[in-house]
Design a protein around this motif. Sequence first.
Motif: not given
Length: 133
Positions: A72-79, A98-111, A113-116, A127-130
Amino acid sequence: MADEVRVSINSEYDIVTARLKGRDLAAKLGFSSTELVVIATAISEIARNIVQYAKHGEISMSIIQQGSRSGIIITARDKGPGIPNINLAMQDGYSTGGGLGLGLPGAKRLMDEFEVTSKVGSGTTVTMKKWLR
């Protein structure tokens, strides 16, 4: 269910929708229940970043084939405002919101392939792949 799903991300409700649709698509491929939770969690993290930082965006999810493997490939886009320093944003504990700062690195660890990619003032694409094991 189609092999591609798109979800507009504008609110917390849309995070839940993206999570469920991604999970359903991954289940269609045959991912285990544990992997479904992992995929849904990564989608949640990325969608939450869209709501928090960009306010609006879109997540597209589709089944991919690469040789003999499926995934599965997941692509998130924003402007949104973009990420000034991707390397810094990928460090655990770094947060401008003000969050824990785990969003991007956490998602990368779960998938698998990961690219920002991001441009200040123009938005961000994640873009993330599993891959199915």
